[in-house]
Design a protein around this motif. Structure first.
Motif, PDB file in Angstrom:
ATOM      1  N   THR A 188      20.993   7.811  -0.832  1.00 19.91           N
ATOM      2  CA  THR A 188      20.157   8.872  -1.169  1.00 19.91           C
ATOM      3  C   THR A 188      20.480  10.000  -0.124  1.00 19.91           C
ATOM      4  OG1 THR A 188      18.234   8.184   0.357  1.00 19.91           O
ATOM      5  CG2 THR A 188      18.506   7.248  -1.779  1.00 19.91           C
ATOM      6  N   ASN A 189      19.723  10.931  -0.225  1.00 19.42           N
ATOM      7  CA  ASN A 189      19.973  12.047   0.856  1.00 19.42           C
ATOM      8  C   ASN A 189      19.276  11.858   1.871  1.00 19.42           C
ATOM      9  OD1 ASN A 189      17.507  12.775   0.066  1.00 19.42           O
ATOM     10  ND2 ASN A 189      17.862  14.712  -0.772  1.00 19.42           N
ATOM     11  N   LEU A 190      18.592  11.085   2.375  1.00 17.65           N
ATOM     12  CA  LEU A 190      17.930  10.668   3.508  1.00 17.65           C
ATOM     13  C   LEU A 190      18.696  10.190   4.466  1.00 17.65           C
ATOM     14  CD1 LEU A 190      14.886  10.362   4.443  1.00 17.65           C
ATOM     15  CD2 LEU A 190      14.708   8.106   4.028  1.00 17.65           C
ATOM     16  N   THR A 191      19.120  10.843   5.420  1.00 17.53           N
ATOM     17  CA  THR A 191      19.848  10.618   6.536  1.00 17.53           C
ATOM     18  C   THR A 191      19.265  11.100   7.995  1.00 17.53           C
ATOM     19  OG1 THR A 191      20.983  12.976   6.552  1.00 17.53           O
ATOM     20  CG2 THR A 191      21.934  11.101   5.329  1.00 17.53           C
ATOM     21  N   SER A 192      19.880  10.793   9.174  1.00 21.65           N
ATOM     22  CA  SER A 192      19.070  11.158  10.425  1.00 21.65           C
ATOM     23  C   SER A 192      19.324  12.809  10.654  1.00 21.65           C
ATOM     24  CB  SER A 192      19.645  10.422  11.540  1.00 21.65           C
ATOM     25  OG  SER A 192      21.072  10.753  11.558  1.00 21.65           O
ATOM     26  N   ALA A 193      20.477  13.331  10.035  1.00 19.24           N
ATOM     27  CA  ALA A 193      20.653  14.850  10.194  1.00 19.24           C
ATOM     28  C   ALA A 193      19.590  15.405   9.264  1.00 19.24           C
ATOM     29  CB  ALA A 193      21.866  15.010   9.728  1.00 19.24           C
ATOM     30  N   LYS A 194      18.929  15.136   8.187  1.00 18.61           N
ATOM     31  CA  LYS A 194      17.814  15.592   7.436  1.00 18.61           C
ATOM     32  C   LYS A 194      16.712  15.392   8.152  1.00 18.61           C
ATOM     33  CE  LYS A 194      15.685  15.251   2.924  1.00 18.61           C
ATOM     34  NZ  LYS A 194      15.680  16.704   2.592  1.00 18.61           N
ATOM     35  N   GLU A 195      16.360  14.157   8.672  1.00 18.69           N
ATOM     36  CA  GLU A 195      15.058  13.933   9.445  1.00 18.69           C
ATOM     37  C   GLU A 195      15.060  14.728  10.525  1.00 18.69           C
ATOM     38  OE1 GLU A 195      14.790   9.821  10.539  1.00 18.69           O
ATOM     39  OE2 GLU A 195      14.233   9.224   8.401  1.00 18.69           O
ATOM     40  N   ASP A 196      16.080  14.990  11.403  1.00 20.29           N
ATOM     41  CA  ASP A 196      15.875  15.964  12.638  1.00 20.29           C
ATOM     42  C   ASP A 196      15.534  17.432  12.108  1.00 20.29           C
ATOM     43  OD1 ASP A 196      16.521  13.805  14.024  1.00 20.29           O
ATOM     44  OD2 ASP A 196      18.594  14.182  14.296  1.00 20.29           O
ATOM     45  N   LEU A 226      16.768   2.492   5.612  1.00 15.37           N
ATOM     46  CA  LEU A 226      17.894   3.374   4.717  1.00 15.37           C
ATOM     47  C   LEU A 226      18.615   4.329   5.363  1.00 15.37           C
ATOM     48  CD1 LEU A 226      18.529   3.908   1.869  1.00 15.37           C
ATOM     49  CD2 LEU A 226      16.443   5.116   1.471  1.00 15.37           C
ATOM     50  N   THR A 227      17.760   5.030   6.448  1.00 18.62           N
ATOM     51  CA  THR A 227      18.262   6.248   7.129  1.00 18.62           C
ATOM     52  C   THR A 227      19.773   5.791   7.872  1.00 18.62           C
ATOM     53  OG1 THR A 227      16.452   7.459   7.265  1.00 18.62           O
ATOM     54  CG2 THR A 227      18.173   8.042   8.840  1.00 18.62           C
ATOM     55  N   ALA A 228      19.619   4.732   8.441  1.00 20.49           N
ATOM     56  CA  ALA A 228      20.795   4.100   9.219  1.00 20.49           C
ATOM     57  C   ALA A 228      21.836   3.615   8.267  1.00 20.49           C
ATOM     58  CB  ALA A 228      20.375   2.773  10.106  1.00 20.49           C
ATOM     59  N   CYS A 229      21.431   3.221   6.995  1.00 15.34           N
ATOM     60  CA  CYS A 229      22.423   2.895   6.218  1.00 15.34           C
ATOM     61  C   CYS A 229      23.212   3.965   5.622  1.00 15.34           C
ATOM     62  CB  CYS A 229      21.830   2.191   4.740  1.00 15.34           C
ATOM     63  SG  CYS A 229      22.783   1.360   3.554  1.00 15.34           S
ATOM     64  N   GLY A 254       0.759  -1.277   0.152  1.00 16.30           N
ATOM     65  CA  GLY A 254       0.106   0.150   0.164  1.00 16.30           C
ATOM     66  C   GLY A 254       0.780   1.159   0.073  1.00 16.30           C
ATOM     67  N   ILE A 255       1.865   1.314  -0.871  1.00 19.00           N
ATOM     68  CA  ILE A 255       2.727   2.493  -0.823  1.00 19.00           C
ATOM     69  C   ILE A 255       2.646   3.209  -2.265  1.00 19.00           C
ATOM     70  CG2 ILE A 255       5.224   3.230  -1.096  1.00 19.00           C
ATOM     71  CD1 ILE A 255       4.644   2.363   1.828  1.00 19.00           C
ATOM     72  N   SER A 256       2.148   4.400  -2.357  1.00 11.69           N
ATOM     73  CA  SER A 256       2.101   5.393  -3.312  1.00 11.69           C
ATOM     74  C   SER A 256       3.499   5.687  -3.921  1.00 11.69           C
ATOM     75  CB  SER A 256       1.274   6.365  -3.232  1.00 11.69           C
ATOM     76  OG  SER A 256       1.796   7.225  -2.391  1.00 11.69           O
ATOM     77  N   GLN A 257       3.931   6.195  -5.086  1.00 10.87           N
ATOM     78  CA  GLN A 257       4.816   6.744  -5.641  1.00 10.87           C
ATOM     79  C   GLN A 257       5.219   8.054  -4.772  1.00 10.87           C
ATOM     80  OE1 GLN A 257       5.158   7.518  -9.919  1.00 10.87           O
ATOM     81  NE2 GLN A 257       5.830   9.512  -9.329  1.00 10.87           N
ATOM     82  N   ASN A 258       4.562   8.757  -4.408  1.00 12.71           N
ATOM     83  CA  ASN A 258       4.866   9.927  -3.330  1.00 12.71           C
ATOM     84  C   ASN A 258       5.541   9.362  -2.035  1.00 12.71           C
ATOM     85  OD1 ASN A 258       3.930  11.891  -5.443  1.00 12.71           O
ATOM     86  ND2 ASN A 258       2.012  12.026  -4.751  1.00 12.71           N
ATOM     87  N   MET A 259       4.775   8.483  -1.439  1.00 11.37           N
ATOM     88  CA  MET A 259       5.292   7.949  -0.317  1.00 11.37           C
ATOM     89  C   MET A 259       6.746   7.049  -0.514  1.00 11.37           C
ATOM     90  SD  MET A 259       4.988   7.883   2.781  1.00 11.37           S
ATOM     91  CE  MET A 259       3.178   8.417   3.104  1.00 11.37           C
ATOM     92  N   LEU A 260       6.807   6.531  -1.686  1.00  9.67           N
ATOM     93  CA  LEU A 260       7.960   5.906  -1.814  1.00  9.67           C
ATOM     94  C   LEU A 260       9.165   7.026  -2.042  1.00  9.67           C
ATOM     95  CD1 LEU A 260       9.859   3.271  -2.387  1.00  9.67           C
ATOM     96  CD2 LEU A 260       9.220   3.492  -4.996  1.00  9.67           C
ATOM     97  N   SER A 261       8.898   8.111  -2.593  1.00  9.50           N
ATOM     98  CA  SER A 261       9.759   9.342  -2.704  1.00  9.50           C
ATOM     99  C   SER A 261      10.100   9.810  -1.196  1.00  9.50           C
ATOM    100  CB  SER A 261       9.113  10.393  -3.449  1.00  9.50           C
ATOM    101  OG  SER A 261       9.804  11.658  -3.342  1.00  9.50           O
ATOM    102  N   LYS A 262       9.139   9.846  -0.524  1.00  7.23           N
ATOM    103  CA  LYS A 262       9.399  10.292   1.080  1.00  7.23           C
ATOM    104  C   LYS A 262      10.288   9.481   1.761  1.00  7.23           C
ATOM    105  CE  LYS A 262       6.836  12.284   5.010  1.00  7.23           C
ATOM    106  NZ  LYS A 262       5.693  12.940   5.313  1.00  7.23           N
ATOM    107  N   VAL A 263      10.057   8.200   1.721  1.00  9.12           N
ATOM    108  CA  VAL A 263      10.635   6.996   2.367  1.00  9.12           C
ATOM    109  C   VAL A 263      12.140   6.767   1.721  1.00  9.12           C
ATOM    110  CG1 VAL A 263       8.778   6.210   3.442  1.00  9.12           C
ATOM    111  CG2 VAL A 263       9.676   5.034   1.590  1.00  9.12           C
ATOM    112  N   THR A 264      12.467   7.271   0.511  1.00 10.14           N
ATOM    113  CA  THR A 264      13.572   7.054  -0.002  1.00 10.14           C
ATOM    114  C   THR A 264      14.554   8.243  -0.146  1.00 10.14           C
ATOM    115  OG1 THR A 264      12.782   7.079  -2.292  1.00 10.14           O
ATOM    116  CG2 THR A 264      12.966   4.991  -1.258  1.00 10.14           C
ATOM    117  N   ALA A 274      18.378   1.604  -2.427  1.00  8.64           N
ATOM    118  CA  ALA A 274      17.892   2.233  -1.614  1.00  8.64           C
ATOM    119  C   ALA A 274      16.352   2.139  -1.526  1.00  8.64           C
ATOM    120  CB  ALA A 274      17.880   3.618  -2.007  1.00  8.64           C
ATOM    121  N   VAL A 275      15.867   1.614  -2.612  1.00 13.86           N
ATOM    122  CA  VAL A 275      14.366   1.243  -2.597  1.00 13.86           C
ATOM    123  C   VAL A 275      14.224  -0.157  -2.098  1.00 13.86           C
ATOM    124  CG1 VAL A 275      12.501   0.417  -4.233  1.00 13.86           C
ATOM    125  CG2 VAL A 275      13.738   2.667  -4.754  1.00 13.86           C
TER     126      VAL A 275
END
Length: 164
Positions: free
Chosen positions: A154-162, A138-141, A52-62, A86-87
């Protein structure tokens, strides 16, 4: 951290119902002719639909732009190797499904033959563990890759999330 209300909780393999057959789980069918006509677009579409993952949500989680994902998911462009890794990690794909996607794109899994590169070793560890352990994200990786001064997937890191 990313807002949990807007981030899907993708289940671990152990939290899912045991697949009836390997073929249907990986290929969506047990028909050999249909299996041989499978494509990256069809396979990833099945996997996204199943959880149940949309393309937009995939973008967000990756952390991959939705417009970029659109080209990959429609088959207009071949997905980059790092983005495929990453996906797979973000979706917590079982290693059987990962191998299927890699083979459809004629990519070799990281460290299939050579474990000497530490960045590839980290990526392979996360691919192997993401379907079975919630800590393999993915963030931990990306954070581990950054810690050894390697390029993150990808650019998804814990620093970006914070900072969000």
């Amino acid at each position: 951290m990313m807002n949990d209300l807007h981030t899907p909780q993708i289940p671990l393999f152990s939290e899912l119902e045991e697949p009836q057959s390997y073929e249907v789980y990986v290929y969506g069918t047990d028909d050999l002719i249909e299996q041989h006509t499978d494509s990256f677009s069809l396979a990833i579409g099945r996997y996204l639909g199943e959880i149940g993952i949309s393309q937009n949500m995939l973008s967000k989680v990756t952390g991959i732009a939705s417009s970029t994902l659109s080209r990959y998911l429609s088959g207009k462009r071949k997905i980059r190797y790092d983005y495929l890794c990453a996906v797979c990690i973000a979706l917590r794909l079982h290693p059987c499904r990962q191998r299927h996607l890699f083979s459809l794109l004629l990519y070799e899994m990281p460290c299939e033959c050579d474990f000497s590169q530490s960045d590839k070793y980290i990526i392979r560890a996360y691919l192997d563990g993401c379907a079975f352990d919630k800590r393999y994200t993915l963030t931990a990786c990306n954070d581990q890759l950054t810690a050894i001064h390697a390029k993150p997937l990808t650019n998804l890191t814990s620093a970006k999330e914070d900072g969000e």
